[in-house]
Design an enzyme around this catalytic site. Structure first.
Site, short mmCIF file in Angstrom:
data_model
loop_
_atom_site.label_atom_id
_atom_site.label_comp_id
_atom_site.label_asym_id
_atom_site.label_seq_id
_atom_site.Cartn_x
_atom_site.Cartn_y
_atom_site.Cartn_z
N GLN A 132 0.87 -1.18 0.00
CA GLN A 132 0.00 0.00 0.00
C GLN A 132 0.90 1.23 0.00
O GLN A 132 1.64 1.47 0.95
CB GLN A 132 -0.91 0.02 1.22
N TYR A 186 -6.05 10.71 3.78
CA TYR A 186 -4.63 10.83 3.49
C TYR A 186 -4.48 11.91 2.41
O TYR A 186 -5.45 12.54 2.01
CB TYR A 186 -4.08 9.48 3.03
N ARG A 209 -9.90 -7.52 9.95
CA ARG A 209 -9.94 -8.05 11.31
C ARG A 209 -10.15 -9.55 11.37
O ARG A 209 -9.61 -10.23 12.24
CB ARG A 209 -11.04 -7.33 12.10
#
Length: 399
Positions: free
Chosen positions: A100, A170, A347
Site C-alpha cells: 500500500q 490521506y 480483522r
C-alpha cells in the site's frame, strides 16, 4: 454467467492470484525506525500460509513527511533489502504480495516525524498539535515524482501489486474532500480539479511500472463526515480513474482516519484503550465530550459497505474489491454473485490468519472475530487481536 468460485484463481491485471481473497492493509506496528523486521515478515507469512491469494503491506510512505509517524517505512534504497526479504518469504508460500503506497498528508504526525505535514488546505493537526501547511506546487510535483520512484523500488523489491492510497483523508483524499480542500487554484474547486492529484499519481505510477506489477487504488464509498467524499463523489472519481485506464482494480473502503475512523471499522469504539496509547495532551482531549465524538460507534453488520459498493459496481466495468466486515463464506459467495471480483478481509484474518484455508476446506463457514475493535489501539505496539490466547500471538518487535 454463473458467479466465480471465490477460491478459484483470478487475474489482477498482469498478476495471477491463486484465489480471490485479499488480506487488506492494516498497519502492522512492526517496523521500528521504519525498518522491515522478522516480526513484520512473520505477520504476513501467517495469512499467506493460511491461504489468502494476496497479502497487503501497510503502510509504505513515499516521503518522510508522508509517514503517519516515525516508525513507518519510507520506500527507498535503504529499505529495499528488507522489502525483498519480505516478498521472497511470501512468494515461497504461493501467495502474492501488495504494497500500500501513499502519503499520509494531514494524517501524518509531524511532531513524531520531525517534519511538518502537508495537506490540501491549511488546518490544525489533532495529532501533532501543529498547523499543517497547504501543499505548494513544488510539493505536489515532488510528491508525484516520489510515487513513481517508490513504485520503481517496490517492483525491484518483488511486489506484485501496488495499492495507491486515495482514501481515509490521506493526502490524495484530502484533495478530494471539499471540506478539506478550500483551494482556489487548479487543485481545488470542481471534482475534476480536486481529482487532479489522484489521476496524476495513477498515471505516473502506471507509466513507471508498465505491466511489471498490477496497480490498484483504495477509494472511498463515503468518508462519513460533512465535507468529506460522498458516495456520489466517490463514484464520479472512480469513473474518471476508469476512463484514464491506468488502474487494474479499485478497492472500496470508507471512513476517515482523521475525522471519523469508526465509520471504517464499525462495532465497539475502544475509546479508553485508544486514549491510553496517546500522548498526555491528546489523551486528555480524547476523554472530553468533543474527543469522544471523534470515536463514534456504529453497529456492526456483515459486509456493511455492500449497499454503497453495489452502486459503484453498477456504474463501473473495471474489477472491484469489496471490503468491510467480511467474515462468512456466504458473504464471500454473495460478493461474487454481486459482480465483485475480489474480497478483502482485515480483522477476520487478524483474529484467524488461516481462516481462508479453513473456509476453503469446509472446516468452518465463518470467522470468530467479535468486532470489539480492541485491536485498533495495538497498532503502536504490534497490531494483534487481544482475544488470542498468549501462545497464538505473533511475536512483536521489542515486545
Amino acid at each position: 454467467m454463473s458467479a466465480p468460485d471465490v477460491f478459484s484463481p483470478a487475474e489482477l491485471g498482469p498478476v495471477r492470484l491463486r484465489n480471490r481473497t485479499v488480506k487488506a492493509a492494516t498497519f502492522e506496528g512492526r517496523t521500528p525506525r521504519g525498518e522491515v523486521t522478522d516480526e513484520l515478515i512473520a505477520y504476513h507469512l501467517a495469512p499467506a500460509e493460511g491461504g489468502v491469494g494476496l497479502t497487503t503491506v501497510a503502510y509504505l510512505a513515499v516521503a518522510p513527511e508522508g509517514r503517519t509517524h516515525r516508525d513507518v517505512v519510507v520506500v527507498g534504497d535503504r529499505t529495499l533489502p528488507g522489502l525483498q526479504r519480505l516478498t521472497d518469504a511470501v512468494h515461497a508460500t504461493g501467495a502474492k504480495i501488495a504494497g500500500q503506497v501513499g502519503h499520509a498528508g494531514p494524517v501524518a504526525d509531524g511532531r513524531s516525524n520531525g517534519v511538518r505535514a502537508i495537506t490540501a488546505s491549511r488546518m490544525p493537526s489533532p495529532l501533532s498539535m501543529q498547523m499543517i501547511r497547504s501543499a505548494t506546487e513544488a510539493d505536489l510535483a515532488r510528491v508525484t515524482k516520489a510515487y513513481a520512484d517508490a513504485a520503481r523500488t517496490l517492483v525491484r523489491a518483488g511486489f506484485d501489486v501496488l495499492e495507491l492510497h486515495m482514501a481515509h483523508s490521506y493526502l490524495i483524499s484530502s484533495f478530494l474532500a471539499p471540506g478539506l480542500n478550500r483551494r482556489r487554484d487548479r487543485w481545488g474547486g470542481p471534482l475534476e480539479r480536486r481529482a487532479r492529484l489522484a489521476r496524476q499519481v495513477a498515471r505516473v505510477v502506471r507509466e513507471e511500472v508498465g505491466d511489471a506489477a498490477a496497480v490498484t487504488a483504495k477509494v472511498s464509498v463515503s468518508d462519513g463526515f460533512r465535507g468529506g467524499v460522498t458516495t456520489e463523489t466517490g463514484i464520479e472519481l472512480a469513473q474518471l480513474l476508469e476512463a484514464d485506464g491506468h488502474l487494474d482494480a479499485l478497492q472500496l473502503s470508507g471512513g476517515s482516519s482523521l475525522m471519523n475512523p469508526m465509520y471504517l471499522f464499525r462495532g465497539a469504539a475502544p475509546v479508553e484503550e485508544f486514549a491510553a496509547t496517546m500522548p498526555p495532551m491528546v489523551r486528555w482531549g480524547m476523554r472530553t465530550p468533543i474527543g469522544r465524538s471523534f470515536m463514534k460507534e456504529y453497529a456492526f453488520e456483515e459486509a456493511y459497505f455492500r449497499d454503497k459498493a453495489l452502486r459503484f459496481r453498477a456504474a463501473l466495468s473495471m474489477p472491484l474489491m469489496l471490503l468491510g466486515g467480511i467474515n462468512r463464506l456466504e458473504t464471500m459467495q454473495q460478493a461474487m454473485a454481486d459482480g465483485f471480483d475480489f474480497v478483502a478481509m482485515g480483522r477476520a484474518l487478524l483474529r484467524e490468519p488461516d481462516l481462508v484455508a479453513r473456509l476453503q476446506q469446509g472446516v468452518v463457514r465463518e470467522g470468530i472475530c467479535i468486532h470489539c475493535n480492541r485491536c485498533m489501539p495495538t497498532i503502536y505496539s504490534g497490531t494483534r487481536c487481544p482475544e488470542w490466547a498468549a501462545g497464538e500471538v505473533i511475536p512483536v518487535a521489542g515486545g
